[in-house]
Design a protein around this motif. Structure first.
Motif, mmCIF file in Angstrom:
data_model
loop_
_atom_site.group_PDB
_atom_site.id
_atom_site.type_symbol
_atom_site.label_atom_id
_atom_site.label_comp_id
_atom_site.label_asym_id
_atom_site.label_seq_id
_atom_site.Cartn_x
_atom_site.Cartn_y
_atom_site.Cartn_z
ATOM 1 N N SER A 121 0.856 -1.982 0.195
ATOM 2 C CA SER A 121 0.403 0.270 0.220
ATOM 3 C C SER A 121 1.133 1.091 -0.016
ATOM 4 O O SER A 121 1.894 1.136 0.528
ATOM 5 N N TYR A 122 0.072 2.108 -0.261
ATOM 6 C CA TYR A 122 0.951 3.722 -0.683
ATOM 7 C C TYR A 122 1.745 3.856 1.134
ATOM 8 O O TYR A 122 2.934 4.495 0.487
ATOM 9 N N ALA A 123 1.120 3.812 2.394
ATOM 10 C CA ALA A 123 1.551 3.938 3.493
ATOM 11 C C ALA A 123 2.516 3.277 3.720
ATOM 12 O O ALA A 123 3.590 4.380 3.976
ATOM 13 N N LYS A 124 2.318 1.973 3.456
ATOM 14 C CA LYS A 124 3.573 0.919 3.446
ATOM 15 C C LYS A 124 5.407 1.307 2.426
ATOM 16 O O LYS A 124 5.850 1.412 3.164
ATOM 17 N N MET A 125 4.792 1.806 1.653
ATOM 18 C CA MET A 125 5.580 1.793 0.252
ATOM 19 C C MET A 125 6.513 2.878 0.620
ATOM 20 O O MET A 125 8.021 3.177 0.801
ATOM 21 N N LEU A 126 6.200 4.172 1.451
ATOM 22 C CA LEU A 126 6.616 5.390 1.294
ATOM 23 C C LEU A 126 7.398 5.538 2.627
ATOM 24 O O LEU A 126 8.655 5.821 2.312
ATOM 25 N N ALA A 127 6.811 5.091 3.733
ATOM 26 C CA ALA A 127 7.046 4.632 4.869
ATOM 27 C C ALA A 127 8.429 3.526 4.275
ATOM 28 O O ALA A 127 9.825 4.081 5.364
ATOM 29 N N PHE A 128 8.715 2.825 3.562
ATOM 30 C CA PHE A 128 10.002 1.974 3.701
ATOM 31 C C PHE A 128 10.465 2.192 2.843
ATOM 32 O O PHE A 128 11.995 2.562 2.741
ATOM 33 N N ALA A 129 10.289 3.583 1.430
ATOM 34 C CA ALA A 129 11.283 4.560 0.565
ATOM 35 C C ALA A 129 12.438 5.739 1.999
ATOM 36 O O ALA A 129 12.693 6.489 1.539
ATOM 37 N N GLN A 130 11.135 6.064 3.172
ATOM 38 C CA GLN A 130 11.353 7.223 3.376
ATOM 39 C C GLN A 130 12.707 6.519 4.524
ATOM 40 O O GLN A 130 13.580 7.533 4.652
ATOM 41 N N ASN A 131 12.286 4.776 5.015
ATOM 42 C CA ASN A 131 13.877 4.754 6.463
ATOM 43 C C ASN A 131 15.027 4.722 5.407
ATOM 44 O O ASN A 131 15.171 4.097 4.620
ATOM 45 N N ILE A 132 15.951 4.693 6.297
ATOM 46 C CA ILE A 132 17.520 4.851 5.567
ATOM 47 C C ILE A 132 17.780 3.843 5.239
ATOM 48 O O ILE A 132 18.206 3.189 4.161
ATOM 49 N N VAL A 133 17.081 2.411 6.080
ATOM 50 C CA VAL A 133 17.672 1.324 5.331
ATOM 51 C C VAL A 133 17.427 1.021 4.109
ATOM 52 O O VAL A 133 17.322 0.231 2.970
ATOM 53 N N GLY A 134 15.437 0.843 3.998
ATOM 54 C CA GLY A 134 14.507 1.039 3.036
ATOM 55 C C GLY A 134 15.003 1.368 1.605
ATOM 56 O O GLY A 134 15.392 1.339 0.703
ATOM 57 N N LYS A 135 15.602 3.209 2.348
ATOM 58 C CA LYS A 135 16.204 4.040 0.997
ATOM 59 C C LYS A 135 17.742 2.966 -0.353
ATOM 60 O O LYS A 135 17.367 3.117 -1.149
ATOM 61 N N GLY A 136 19.065 2.609 1.497
ATOM 62 C CA GLY A 136 19.606 1.846 0.524
ATOM 63 C C GLY A 136 19.509 0.666 0.246
ATOM 64 O O GLY A 136 19.967 0.427 -1.155
ATOM 65 N N PHE A 137 18.399 -0.123 -0.163
ATOM 66 C CA PHE A 137 17.194 -1.203 -0.603
ATOM 67 C C PHE A 137 17.442 -0.958 -1.946
ATOM 68 O O PHE A 137 17.596 -1.590 -2.734
ATOM 69 N N ILE A 138 16.044 0.155 -1.684
ATOM 70 C CA ILE A 138 15.869 0.506 -3.047
ATOM 71 C C ILE A 138 16.736 0.822 -4.172
ATOM 72 O O ILE A 138 17.031 0.698 -5.419
ATOM 73 N N LEU A 186 9.010 3.858 -8.324
ATOM 74 C CA LEU A 186 9.276 4.693 -7.329
ATOM 75 C C LEU A 186 8.873 6.127 -8.021
ATOM 76 O O LEU A 186 8.564 7.116 -6.584
ATOM 77 N N VAL A 187 9.908 6.210 -9.038
ATOM 78 C CA VAL A 187 8.965 7.850 -9.127
ATOM 79 C C VAL A 187 7.229 7.587 -9.127
ATOM 80 O O VAL A 187 6.899 8.653 -8.633
ATOM 81 N N TYR A 188 6.834 6.586 -9.472
ATOM 82 C CA TYR A 188 5.231 7.005 -9.540
ATOM 83 C C TYR A 188 4.460 6.998 -7.545
ATOM 84 O O TYR A 188 4.005 7.927 -7.220
ATOM 85 N N LEU A 189 5.864 6.520 -6.817
ATOM 86 C CA LEU A 189 5.789 6.700 -5.215
ATOM 87 C C LEU A 189 6.066 8.345 -5.264
ATOM 88 O O LEU A 189 5.125 8.570 -4.297
ATOM 89 N N SER A 190 7.014 8.418 -5.691
ATOM 90 C CA SER A 190 6.906 9.983 -5.296
ATOM 91 C C SER A 190 6.206 10.657 -5.418
ATOM 92 O O SER A 190 6.606 12.244 -5.381
ATOM 93 N N ARG A 191 5.348 10.787 -6.678
ATOM 94 C CA ARG A 191 4.246 11.792 -7.033
ATOM 95 C C ARG A 191 2.585 11.662 -6.356
ATOM 96 O O ARG A 191 1.915 12.244 -6.641
#
Lengths: 122, 132
Positions: free
Chosen positions: A51-68, B45-50
């Protein structure tokens, strides 16, 4: 004789190829299964796993960012190197233009990934 | 214009004549699926940022039968990449000497595949544990 010896840049590309190859060999099959099959088909995992909430939290987390960042960029460096070295086998001259397209593409995608991850914030 | 027309041996289809090279082309070809999959993730990822609406468009898009078909193929290709990656590993890494003897190829390949299987199951467990 030249004062500075010209060093090959091949080890850099080979290291990126190796790192991406190892990462995709270890996690690739399960990643493809989770994001491409389990979630869209509603199999095995909870429906809101991505879901958007979960993926946003993952992408905002420093470990998640590094993984992505590692997954997207290293997968592409791996593929770029392998495709570049296979060009000759399918009758395409692997010259400077092909090199710029292959490695340049991976570099561009790496920069877009880094920029987008920073834009998403912490 | 160059008036010389030297003979150039035709290369088309050379690898189809030998099963060894057919296998080689398939395992090199897995890179196309790895690249395509990484680009799908980058698009996501790009869509997520939007924002949420854009993200849901991407997520819904993955349900398209063409994407499902692609991901089945990609799953097969990437799994094959895993297999060949560790199959070749005895030749791509320096020899490992254990007790004065060279570690057999089977041990390296088998060990690699065992680690990959464990890593995949751990990833699934981790995702399941976080999402639950």
């Amino acid at each position: 004789m030249k004062k500075t010896l010209k060093r090959s840049n091949a080890p850099i590309f080979w290291a990126l190829f190796g790192a991406g190859g190892m990462l995709s060999a270890l996690l690739g099959p399960m990643l493809v299964f989770i994001t491409g099959l389990a979630i869209p088909l509603g199999m095995l995992l909870p429906v809101d796993t991505m879901s958007y909430a979960k993926m946003l939290a993952f992408a905002q987390n420093i470990v998640g960012k590094g993984f992505i960042f590692a997954i997207i960029s290293l997968f592409l460096w791996h593929a770029a190197h392998r495709i570049f070295h296979s060009l000759h086998d399918i009758g395409i001259h692997a010259g400077i233009v092909a090199k710029l397209i292959c490695y340049g593409g991976a570099l561009a995608a790496t920069l877009v990934t880094a920029y987008t991850l920073l834009a998403i914030g912490f | 214009m160059n008036k010389r027309r030297p003979y150039v041996r035709p290369m088309a289809g050379w690898w189809r004549k030998n099963p060894f090279f057919v296998e080689y082309m398939i395992h090199e070809g897995t890179a196309l699926f790895v690249a395509a999959y990484a680009l799908i993730l980058l698009t996501g990822l790009v869509y997520l940022s939007r924002g949420e609406a854009a993200w849901n468009v991407w997520l819904e898009g993955l349900k398209n039968p063409w994407y499902i078909a692609f991901h089945w193929l990609a799953l097969a290709a990437v799994s094959y990449h895993t297999y060949t990656w560790f199959k070749i590993m005895p030749r791509t890494m320096p020899p490992v000497i254990v007790g004065g003897k060279r570690l057999p190829d089977m041990a390296i390949t088998g060990g690699g595949l065992a680690v990959a299987t464990t890593a995949c199951l751990a990833l699934l467990g981790l995702v399941w544990g976080i999402a639950r």
